[in-house]
Design a protein around this motif. Structure first.
Motif, PDB file in Angstrom:
ATOM      1  N   TYR A 109       0.839  -1.206   0.000  1.00  0.00           N
ATOM      2  CA  TYR A 109       0.000   0.000   0.000  1.00  0.00           C
ATOM      3  C   TYR A 109       0.875   1.258   0.000  1.00  0.00           C
ATOM      4  N   VAL A 110       1.917   1.262   0.813  1.00  0.00           N
ATOM      5  CA  VAL A 110       2.806   2.428   0.888  1.00  0.00           C
ATOM      6  C   VAL A 110       3.586   2.588  -0.418  1.00  0.00           C
ATOM      7  N   LEU A 111       3.971   1.484  -1.053  1.00  0.00           N
ATOM      8  CA  LEU A 111       4.643   1.548  -2.345  1.00  0.00           C
ATOM      9  C   LEU A 111       3.760   2.252  -3.371  1.00  0.00           C
ATOM     10  N   GLN A 112       2.474   1.916  -3.359  1.00  0.00           N
ATOM     11  CA  GLN A 112       1.535   2.497  -4.318  1.00  0.00           C
ATOM     12  C   GLN A 112       1.045   3.888  -3.905  1.00  0.00           C
ATOM     13  N   ASN A 113       1.246   4.241  -2.623  1.00  0.00           N
ATOM     14  CA  ASN A 113       0.759   5.518  -2.090  1.00  0.00           C
ATOM     15  C   ASN A 113       1.816   6.160  -1.196  1.00  0.00           C
ATOM     16  N   PRO A 114       2.973   6.557  -1.765  1.00  0.00           N
ATOM     17  CA  PRO A 114       4.024   7.149  -0.933  1.00  0.00           C
ATOM     18  C   PRO A 114       3.493   8.371  -0.191  1.00  0.00           C
ATOM     19  N   GLY A 115       3.856   8.463   1.093  1.00  0.00           N
ATOM     20  CA  GLY A 115       3.383   9.585   1.902  1.00  0.00           C
ATOM     21  C   GLY A 115       1.993   9.363   2.461  1.00  0.00           C
ATOM     22  N   ALA A 116       1.482   8.139   2.319  1.00  0.00           N
ATOM     23  CA  ALA A 116       0.152   7.826   2.854  1.00  0.00           C
ATOM     24  C   ALA A 116       0.154   7.996   4.363  1.00  0.00           C
ATOM     25  N   SER A 117      -1.001   8.305   4.888  1.00  0.00           N
ATOM     26  CA  SER A 117      -1.126   8.417   6.341  1.00  0.00           C
ATOM     27  C   SER A 117      -1.163   7.018   6.942  1.00  0.00           C
ATOM     28  N   ARG A 151       0.548  18.923   8.248  1.00  0.00           N
ATOM     29  CA  ARG A 151      -0.818  19.428   8.433  1.00  0.00           C
ATOM     30  C   ARG A 151      -1.462  18.920   9.713  1.00  0.00           C
ATOM     31  N   ASP A 152      -0.961  17.797  10.254  1.00  0.00           N
ATOM     32  CA  ASP A 152      -1.530  17.204  11.460  1.00  0.00           C
ATOM     33  C   ASP A 152      -0.374  16.674  12.306  1.00  0.00           C
ATOM     34  N   ALA A 153      -0.043  17.373  13.381  1.00  0.00           N
ATOM     35  CA  ALA A 153       1.118  17.027  14.198  1.00  0.00           C
ATOM     36  C   ALA A 153       1.022  15.615  14.772  1.00  0.00           C
ATOM     37  N   ARG A 154      -0.191  15.103  14.942  1.00  0.00           N
ATOM     38  CA  ARG A 154      -0.354  13.750  15.481  1.00  0.00           C
ATOM     39  C   ARG A 154      -0.180  12.693  14.400  1.00  0.00           C
ATOM     40  N   GLY A 155      -0.354  13.083  13.144  1.00  0.00           N
ATOM     41  CA  GLY A 155      -0.319  12.126  12.045  1.00  0.00           C
ATOM     42  C   GLY A 155       1.088  11.821  11.564  1.00  0.00           C
ATOM     43  N   LYS A 156       1.211  10.684  10.915  1.00  0.00           N
ATOM     44  CA  LYS A 156       2.486  10.248  10.333  1.00  0.00           C
ATOM     45  C   LYS A 156       2.284   9.937   8.859  1.00  0.00           C
TER      46      LYS A 156
END
Length: 159
Positions: free
Chosen positions: A44-52, A87-92
């Motif tokens: 999933y991350v390969l197909q969506n780099p920077g995904a949450s 945009r969201d300090a809690r998010g990665k």
């Protein structure tokens, strides 16, 4: 649902599983083979780099507590890196490391060799790949809809 059609759908799922089981596991994966769930998250991350992390957890159908464990394991293995979401300090935001990208390259080489010569017609291969991708997208969409319906029913029951 028509019983013949239902049986054909079962055969499709059965064959997908069977084909996957016959693909070789590359020997040189670093730091070693991953679990199916870890592979699903990295795919999933390969197909969506920077995904949450939230999106990746939903795609893997994992509750946040289980996903946190998988995420920690992949990070500790040096396969995933996390960056803070501006945009969201809690998010990665999640990205594959060079090690993970090299593993996917090894998998491509091995799986391509496993399947080489089995489908000679490139156009037929394009049709099969497009069909399976469409099935995957529709399954993901259906799961998301079912999950959001369950959540809204749960919220309504608490009110």
């Amino acid at each position: 649902m028509d019983q013949n059609y239902s049986h054909k759908l079962y055969l499709l799922a059965d064959l997908i599983h069977a084909v996957g089981r016959h693909l070789s596991v590359p020997d040189e994966l670093e730091p070693g083979p991953c679990t199916p769930v870890e592979i699903l998250v990295m795919r999933y991350v390969l197909q969506n780099p920077g995904a949450s992390a939230r999106d990746a957890a939903e795609a893997a159908l994992l509750p946040s507590s289980n996903f946190s464990r998988v995420l920690r394991g992949l990070t500790d293995k040096g396969l995933l890196r996390q960056e803070s979401d501006e945009r969201d300090a809690r998010g990665k935001k999640l990205y594959l490391t060079d090690r993970a990208k090299a593993n996917f390259s090894r998998m491509q080489d091995v799986w391509s060799r496993d399947l080489e010569g089995l489908i000679e017609d490139g156009e037929q291969l394009d049709v099969v790949n497009a069909l399976l991708k469409d099935v995957e997208n529709k399954l993901v969409k259906r799961r998301k809809n079912e999950t959001s319906k369950r959540k809204s029913v749960g919220r309504a029951a608490r009110v």
